[in-house]
Design a protein around this motif. Sequence first.
Motif, PDB file in Angstrom:
ATOM      1  N   ASP A  40      -6.701  -0.103  -0.335  1.00 34.38           N
ATOM      2  CA  ASP A  40      -6.681   0.677   0.903  1.00 34.38           C
ATOM      3  C   ASP A  40      -5.285   0.756   1.528  1.00 34.38           C
ATOM      4  O   ASP A  40      -5.026   1.621   2.364  1.00 34.38           O
ATOM      5  CB  ASP A  40      -7.682   0.119   1.919  1.00 34.38           C
ATOM      6  CG  ASP A  40      -7.398  -1.314   2.325  1.00 34.38           C
ATOM      7  OD1 ASP A  40      -6.848  -2.082   1.505  1.00 34.38           O
ATOM      8  OD2 ASP A  40      -7.740  -1.671   3.465  1.00 34.38           O
ATOM      9  N   GLU A  41      -4.361  -0.116   1.082  1.00 37.29           N
ATOM     10  CA  GLU A  41      -2.974  -0.084   1.549  1.00 37.29           C
ATOM     11  C   GLU A  41      -2.093   0.767   0.628  1.00 37.29           C
ATOM     12  O   GLU A  41      -0.908   0.935   0.893  1.00 37.29           O
ATOM     13  CB  GLU A  41      -2.410  -1.504   1.618  1.00 37.29           C
ATOM     14  CG  GLU A  41      -3.121  -2.394   2.614  1.00 37.29           C
ATOM     15  CD  GLU A  41      -2.632  -3.827   2.521  1.00 37.29           C
ATOM     16  OE1 GLU A  41      -1.423  -4.069   2.668  1.00 37.29           O
ATOM     17  OE2 GLU A  41      -3.483  -4.712   2.272  1.00 37.29           O
ATOM     18  N   GLY A  42      -2.682   1.248  -0.465  1.00 39.84           N
ATOM     19  CA  GLY A  42      -1.935   2.096  -1.385  1.00 39.84           C
ATOM     20  C   GLY A  42      -1.534   1.443  -2.696  1.00 39.84           C
ATOM     21  O   GLY A  42      -0.888   2.076  -3.527  1.00 39.84           O
ATOM     22  N   PHE A  43      -1.917   0.185  -2.904  1.00 37.14           N
ATOM     23  CA  PHE A  43      -1.577  -0.478  -4.162  1.00 37.14           C
ATOM     24  C   PHE A  43      -2.475   0.030  -5.281  1.00 37.14           C
ATOM     25  O   PHE A  43      -3.669   0.241  -5.090  1.00 37.14           O
ATOM     26  CB  PHE A  43      -1.710  -2.000  -4.033  1.00 37.14           C
ATOM     27  CG  PHE A  43      -0.629  -2.612  -3.189  1.00 37.14           C
ATOM     28  CD1 PHE A  43       0.624  -2.860  -3.726  1.00 37.14           C
ATOM     29  CD2 PHE A  43      -0.864  -2.914  -1.856  1.00 37.14           C
ATOM     30  CE1 PHE A  43       1.633  -3.416  -2.948  1.00 37.14           C
ATOM     31  CE2 PHE A  43       0.132  -3.473  -1.068  1.00 37.14           C
ATOM     32  CZ  PHE A  43       1.382  -3.722  -1.604  1.00 37.14           C
ATOM     33  N   GLU A  44      -1.866   0.222  -6.460  1.00 35.89           N
ATOM     34  CA  GLU A  44      -2.588   0.758  -7.611  1.00 35.89           C
ATOM     35  C   GLU A  44      -2.481  -0.129  -8.847  1.00 35.89           C
ATOM     36  O   GLU A  44      -3.169   0.103  -9.828  1.00 35.89           O
ATOM     37  CB  GLU A  44      -2.025   2.139  -7.980  1.00 35.89           C
ATOM     38  CG  GLU A  44      -2.064   3.143  -6.862  1.00 35.89           C
ATOM     39  CD  GLU A  44      -1.315   4.421  -7.209  1.00 35.89           C
ATOM     40  OE1 GLU A  44      -0.684   4.490  -8.300  1.00 35.89           O
ATOM     41  OE2 GLU A  44      -1.359   5.349  -6.401  1.00 35.89           O
ATOM     42  N   GLY A  45      -1.572  -1.079  -8.825  1.00 34.46           N
ATOM     43  CA  GLY A  45      -1.313  -1.867 -10.028  1.00 34.46           C
ATOM     44  C   GLY A  45      -0.335  -1.163 -10.948  1.00 34.46           C
ATOM     45  O   GLY A  45      -0.254  -1.462 -12.139  1.00 34.46           O
ATOM     46  N   ASN A  46       0.448  -0.241 -10.385  1.00 35.17           N
ATOM     47  CA  ASN A  46       1.436   0.485 -11.195  1.00 35.17           C
ATOM     48  C   ASN A  46       2.695  -0.372 -11.387  1.00 35.17           C
ATOM     49  O   ASN A  46       2.769  -1.508 -10.930  1.00 35.17           O
ATOM     50  CB  ASN A  46       1.752   1.848 -10.564  1.00 35.17           C
ATOM     51  CG  ASN A  46       2.371   1.733  -9.179  1.00 35.17           C
ATOM     52  OD1 ASN A  46       3.011   0.749  -8.835  1.00 35.17           O
ATOM     53  ND2 ASN A  46       2.180   2.761  -8.367  1.00 35.17           N
ATOM     54  N   GLY A  47       3.663   0.192 -12.075  1.00 32.62           N
ATOM     55  CA  GLY A  47       4.887  -0.549 -12.357  1.00 32.62           C
ATOM     56  C   GLY A  47       5.636  -0.981 -11.114  1.00 32.62           C
ATOM     57  O   GLY A  47       6.224  -2.063 -11.076  1.00 32.62           O
ATOM     58  N   TYR A  48       5.620  -0.139 -10.079  1.00 32.95           N
ATOM     59  CA  TYR A  48       6.295  -0.498  -8.829  1.00 32.95           C
ATOM     60  C   TYR A  48       5.605  -1.688  -8.157  1.00 32.95           C
ATOM     61  O   TYR A  48       6.272  -2.570  -7.612  1.00 32.95           O
ATOM     62  CB  TYR A  48       6.334   0.699  -7.874  1.00 32.95           C
ATOM     63  CG  TYR A  48       7.080   1.880  -8.441  1.00 32.95           C
ATOM     64  CD1 TYR A  48       8.462   1.812  -8.687  1.00 32.95           C
ATOM     65  CD2 TYR A  48       6.411   3.058  -8.739  1.00 32.95           C
ATOM     66  CE1 TYR A  48       9.145   2.894  -9.220  1.00 32.95           C
ATOM     67  CE2 TYR A  48       7.092   4.148  -9.269  1.00 32.95           C
ATOM     68  CZ  TYR A  48       8.457   4.063  -9.515  1.00 32.95           C
ATOM     69  OH  TYR A  48       9.129   5.135 -10.045  1.00 32.95           O
TER      70      TYR A  48
END
Length: 115
Positions: A40-48
């Motif tokens: 919900d904070e925008g985290f996706e588990g992407n490289g960043y």
Amino acid sequence: MNEDLEKKLEPFFWIEYKGGVSLGLSAGSFKKEIFDTRKDEGFEGNGYDWGSLARVFLNEKMPELKGEINLDPEAEMFSAYSKNAMALQKFALGFRAMCDDDEMMSNLFSQVEID
């Protein structure tokens, strides 16, 4: 790279090249449940996101390596690199071990600020 070390690092991978070494991870599915706790904070588990987690890990757990390890994440890929193979190996093993400890990973991830 020693085959036993490669197995310990999976799903991360090690690349040696002239002048240095790097550690990579195809981001997106590994430990997704941890990143989903802050979706919900925008985290996706992407490289960043992995790069931000690695920065907190270095600051908290291996501050002596901060000058040796460089982070270069992209949307689909986490990447850390160094001219010092032993420093990167120490970071890689520690970071991978942190991934196996959900409580430690969650605690460190709670300190991450979204990029």
